[in-house]
Design an enzyme around this catalytic site. Structure first.
Site, short mmCIF file in Angstrom:
data_model
loop_
_atom_site.label_atom_id
_atom_site.label_comp_id
_atom_site.label_asym_id
_atom_site.label_seq_id
_atom_site.Cartn_x
_atom_site.Cartn_y
_atom_site.Cartn_z
N ARG A 19 0.83 -1.21 0.00
CA ARG A 19 0.00 0.00 0.00
C ARG A 19 0.86 1.26 0.00
NH1 ARG A 19 -4.55 0.72 4.56
NH2 ARG A 19 -2.74 1.16 5.86
N LYS B 252 -2.39 7.09 1.23
CA LYS B 252 -2.24 7.37 2.67
C LYS B 252 -1.14 8.43 2.79
CE LYS B 252 -2.08 4.74 6.97
NZ LYS B 252 -3.06 5.55 7.69
N GLU C 10 -15.83 7.30 6.17
CA GLU C 10 -15.06 6.59 7.19
C GLU C 10 -14.95 7.48 8.40
OE1 GLU C 10 -11.00 5.92 5.85
OE2 GLU C 10 -10.81 7.98 5.18
N1 PMP Z 1 -8.98 5.38 7.48
C1 PMP Z 1 -8.01 6.27 7.74
C2 PMP Z 1 -8.20 7.68 7.32
C3 PMP Z 1 -6.82 5.86 8.38
O1 PMP Z 1 -5.86 6.75 8.63
C4 PMP Z 1 -6.68 4.50 8.76
C5 PMP Z 1 -5.41 4.04 9.42
N2 PMP Z 1 -5.36 4.42 10.78
C6 PMP Z 1 -7.72 3.61 8.51
C7 PMP Z 1 -8.85 4.08 7.84
C8 PMP Z 1 -7.61 2.16 8.87
O2 PMP Z 1 -6.71 1.52 8.00
P1 PMP Z 1 -5.82 0.29 8.44
O3 PMP Z 1 -6.74 -0.77 8.88
O4 PMP Z 1 -5.07 -0.09 7.21
O5 PMP Z 1 -4.95 0.75 9.55
#
Ligand code: PMP
Length: 283
Positions: free
Chosen positions: A50, A149, A182
């Site tokens: 990722r 990200k 989210e």
């Molecule tokens: N959404 C956002 C905006 C994030 O920064 C994160 C990570 N903390 C997540 C969702 C969750 O992603 P992951 O399960 O890959 O940590």
């Protein structure tokens, strides 16, 4: 604490980046948050993949091969003797001039920090949290793809402030069309009629690694899963709701905008997933 910066370890006090780094000046860079369970980095390959996809999308050249970066993460964990903990892997655009142009930044910087992290007090995993809808909307996917990200979290930080102002630990963010995307740093799920639903990246959600893990666990248990357009009405009338993230793991949600979810206690599907998730990460 030993912090990896561009191939060398530094103490916490000496781990510094230039004030001309575009990561600092513009939030120009990408990152990952990873977990160490029982001495093993959970889903390391998925996080590295990722990270490289995020970097490619913003034309950022990570100055290491994927395998070398994986090894650097593992070595930094060992150097810090961490058995359970959190890793922050950061790639900044590097040192440049004061103008925006990233072409002036000759080499990206690679930073690996290994530390402890507890996002939520333990009691909330048993009793669940309350969340609110943030007034700040998620940046449109056609402006910035939510799968990137990036180091620029201002949008999410505004929503986090709004959550705190409302007396909550988290806020749910809507996209510009009013669909649920989210939370500020977690994906969101609802359970309705024994099916689990979560917004897709095109609704403004990060393609979460915990989200994928939970989907896989649910599928292996015979629970139906889907990525769906979800409205606030759907949230309020869900049987259950929970959040997922590397730091948060699986967090039950029991109230949204003053509406009780289900009977106001963490639901049975959520509890079941939490138990199975624990087994998967500790395996
Ligand atoms: N959404 C956002 C905006 C994030 O920064 C994160 C990570 N903390 C997540 C969702 C969750 O992603 P992951 O399960 O890959 O940590």
């Amino acid at each position: 604490m030993k912090i990896f910066i561009d191939g060398k370890y530094y103490s916490r006090a000496d781990a510094k980046v230039s004030v001309f780094d575009h990561g600092l000046l513009y939030g120009d860079g990408v990152f990952e948050g990873l977990r160490i369970y029982n001495g093993k980095v959970f889903k390391l390959k998925e996080h590295i993949e990722r990270l490289y996809f995020s970097a490619k999308a913003i034309l950022l050249d990570i100055p290491m091969e994927e395998e070398d970066l994986e090894n650097a993460v593992i070595d930094t964990v060992k150097a810090n003797k961490k058995i359970n903990g959190y890793i922050r892997l950061v790639i900044t655009r590097g040192e440049g001039l004061l103008g925006l142009d990233p072409a002036q930044c000759k080499k990206a910087s690679v930073i690996i920090i290994v530390d402890d992290l507890q996002l939520y007090p333990e009691e909330y995993y048993k009793k669940g949290i309350q969340i609110v809808t943030a007034p700040t909307r998620r940046i449109r996917p056609d402006s910035l793809d939510p799968r990137i990200k990036s180091l620029n979290y201002l949008n999410n930080i505004m929503a986090k402030i709004e959550a705190k102002q409302a007396g909550c630990l988290e806020a749910v963010m809507l996209n510009s069309e009013g669909f649920v995307s989210e939370c500020t740093a977690d994906n969101i799920f609802i359970v309705k009629d024994n099916e689990i639903l979560t917004p897709a990246p095109y609704h403004g959600a990060l393609d979460g690694i915990t989200m994928r893990t939970v989907m896989e666990i649910a599928q292996s248990l015979g629970i139906k899963t889907s990525e769906s357009a979800i409205t606030r009405y759907d949230l309020y009338n869900a049987d259950e709701c929970f959040l997922t993230g590397t730091g948060a793991e699986i967090m039950p949600v029991i109230k949204i905008d003053s509406r009780l979810i289900g009977d106001g206690t963490p639901g049975s599907v959520t509890d079941y997933l939490i138990k199975h998730f624990r087994n998967v990460v500790m395996a």
